[in-house]
Design a protein around this motif. Structure first.
Motif, short mmCIF file in Angstrom:
data_model
loop_
_atom_site.label_atom_id
_atom_site.label_comp_id
_atom_site.label_asym_id
_atom_site.label_seq_id
_atom_site.Cartn_x
_atom_site.Cartn_y
_atom_site.Cartn_z
N GLY A 73 10.51 -5.42 1.65
CA GLY A 73 10.36 -6.30 0.46
C GLY A 73 8.88 -6.66 0.13
O GLY A 73 8.48 -6.37 -1.20
N ALA A 74 8.06 -6.63 1.14
CA ALA A 74 6.68 -6.81 0.94
C ALA A 74 6.10 -5.55 0.46
O ALA A 74 5.01 -5.71 -0.54
N LEU A 75 6.31 -4.44 0.87
CA LEU A 75 5.86 -3.16 0.52
C LEU A 75 6.51 -2.74 -0.95
O LEU A 75 5.56 -2.35 -1.66
N ALA A 76 7.41 -3.14 -1.19
CA ALA A 76 8.04 -2.76 -2.56
C ALA A 76 7.20 -3.70 -3.60
O ALA A 76 7.13 -3.24 -4.88
N GLU A 77 6.64 -4.74 -3.24
CA GLU A 77 5.94 -5.55 -4.28
C GLU A 77 4.28 -5.36 -4.26
O GLU A 77 3.61 -6.00 -4.90
N PRO A 82 -3.83 0.79 -0.70
CA PRO A 82 -3.64 0.86 0.69
C PRO A 82 -4.18 -0.49 1.28
O PRO A 82 -3.40 -0.96 2.37
N GLU A 83 -5.10 -0.93 0.78
CA GLU A 83 -5.47 -2.18 1.56
C GLU A 83 -4.31 -3.58 1.02
O GLU A 83 -4.24 -4.25 2.15
N VAL A 84 -3.87 -3.67 0.06
CA VAL A 84 -2.93 -4.47 -0.41
C VAL A 84 -1.68 -4.32 0.36
O VAL A 84 -1.20 -5.13 0.91
N ARG A 85 -1.45 -2.67 0.74
CA ARG A 85 -0.23 -2.88 1.40
C ARG A 85 -0.20 -3.04 2.85
O ARG A 85 0.75 -3.46 3.56
N LEU A 86 -1.59 -2.76 3.56
CA LEU A 86 -1.79 -3.17 4.71
C LEU A 86 -1.73 -4.66 4.97
O LEU A 86 -1.08 -5.15 6.05
N ASP A 87 -2.39 -5.35 3.93
CA ASP A 87 -2.18 -6.62 4.11
C ASP A 87 -0.83 -7.40 3.95
O ASP A 87 -0.51 -8.16 4.66
N ALA A 88 -0.04 -6.74 3.13
CA ALA A 88 1.28 -7.33 2.74
C ALA A 88 2.21 -7.00 3.95
O ALA A 88 2.92 -7.82 4.38
N LEU A 132 7.45 2.65 8.88
CA LEU A 132 6.83 2.02 7.61
C LEU A 132 5.28 1.60 8.29
O LEU A 132 4.34 1.84 7.29
N TRP A 133 5.03 1.19 9.35
CA TRP A 133 3.84 1.01 9.92
C TRP A 133 3.01 2.36 9.60
O TRP A 133 1.71 2.26 9.35
N GLN A 134 3.62 3.36 10.39
CA GLN A 134 2.94 4.53 10.36
C GLN A 134 2.46 4.90 9.05
O GLN A 134 1.44 5.53 8.70
N LYS A 135 3.40 4.99 8.25
CA LYS A 135 3.02 5.28 6.53
C LYS A 135 1.81 4.58 5.98
O LYS A 135 0.93 5.15 5.59
N VAL A 136 1.72 3.25 6.36
CA VAL A 136 0.96 2.40 5.69
C VAL A 136 -0.51 2.63 6.56
O VAL A 136 -1.81 2.59 5.90
#
Length: 198
Positions: A73-77, A82-88, A132-136
């Motif tokens: 859910g966090a990644l979908a939003e 990359p920085e926002v996705r890592l933070d999310a 998921l973590w590896q992709k981010v």
């Protein structure tokens, strides 16, 4: 083998078992202790679970499913940054540890107690979450946002986040969002100078 279902009663039993496994440890928690905490007779426990191993598997599965749901859910939003996705993702992980704390403590410390069948049942959830973590992490590395070995970065980050269950105080001055920002700030600082001989 489907260990998580929609029964509110069964979910409540799983939550009670998670708390006991954290307080006493899986090995020291007896069926009698579980039944007593759940307010049922020992024999009635087996109406919901085949044995204590099935209870452990259900506890860990509950936590892992919750982690995946929050992370996806966090990644979908989060969009494409990359920085926002890592933070999310860091924030979602911390929220998972806080909202399903007992299930995650059990997963961290009692995974080795799973039998082969339970481990085989759960391994796809663990792999899905780690992917998921590896992709981010890969996205952040490719963007030059962070630096280092892909596998080590993922392991260091997850290790640091998981350890917060030992020291984080939800009533303290930092929110999960603030902790996530601190972590990302540490990861995204300037690349370290290579260590060499003087």
């Amino acid at each position: 083998m489907t260990l998580v279902n929609a029964s509110p009663r069964r979910k409540e039993l799983v939550r009670i078992a998670a708390r006991l496994f954290v307080e006493e440890g899986f090995d020291r928690t007896t069926v009698r202790m579980l039944a007593q905490a759940m307010g049922i007779k020992s024999g009635s426990l087996f109406h919901h679970f085949s044995d204590k191993q099935a209870i452990l598997c259900a506890v860990i599965e509950t936590g892992m499913q919750h982690a995946l749901t929050l992370a996806r859910g966090a990644l979908a939003e989060a969009g494409c940054s990359p920085e926002v996705r890592l933070d999310a993702l860091a924030k979602a992980h911390l929220e998972t540890l806080l909202t399903e704390r007992n299930a995650h403590v059990v997963a961290l410390y009692e995974w080795r107690r799973l039998d082969d069948a339970s481990r085989d049942h759960l391994i796809h959830l663990r792999d899905a979450y780690e992917s998921l973590w590896q992709k981010v992490v890969d996205e952040s590395l490719d963007a030059g946002l962070i630096h280092g070995d892909r596998l080590l970065v993922r392991r260091f980050v997850l290790g640091a986040l998981n350890w917060t269950v030992r020291w984080y105080d939800p009533a303290g001055p930092r929110s999960p969002e603030a902790l996530a920002r601190e972590l990302v700030a540490m990861l995204t600082g300037p690349a370290p100078e290579p260590i060499g001989r003087a």
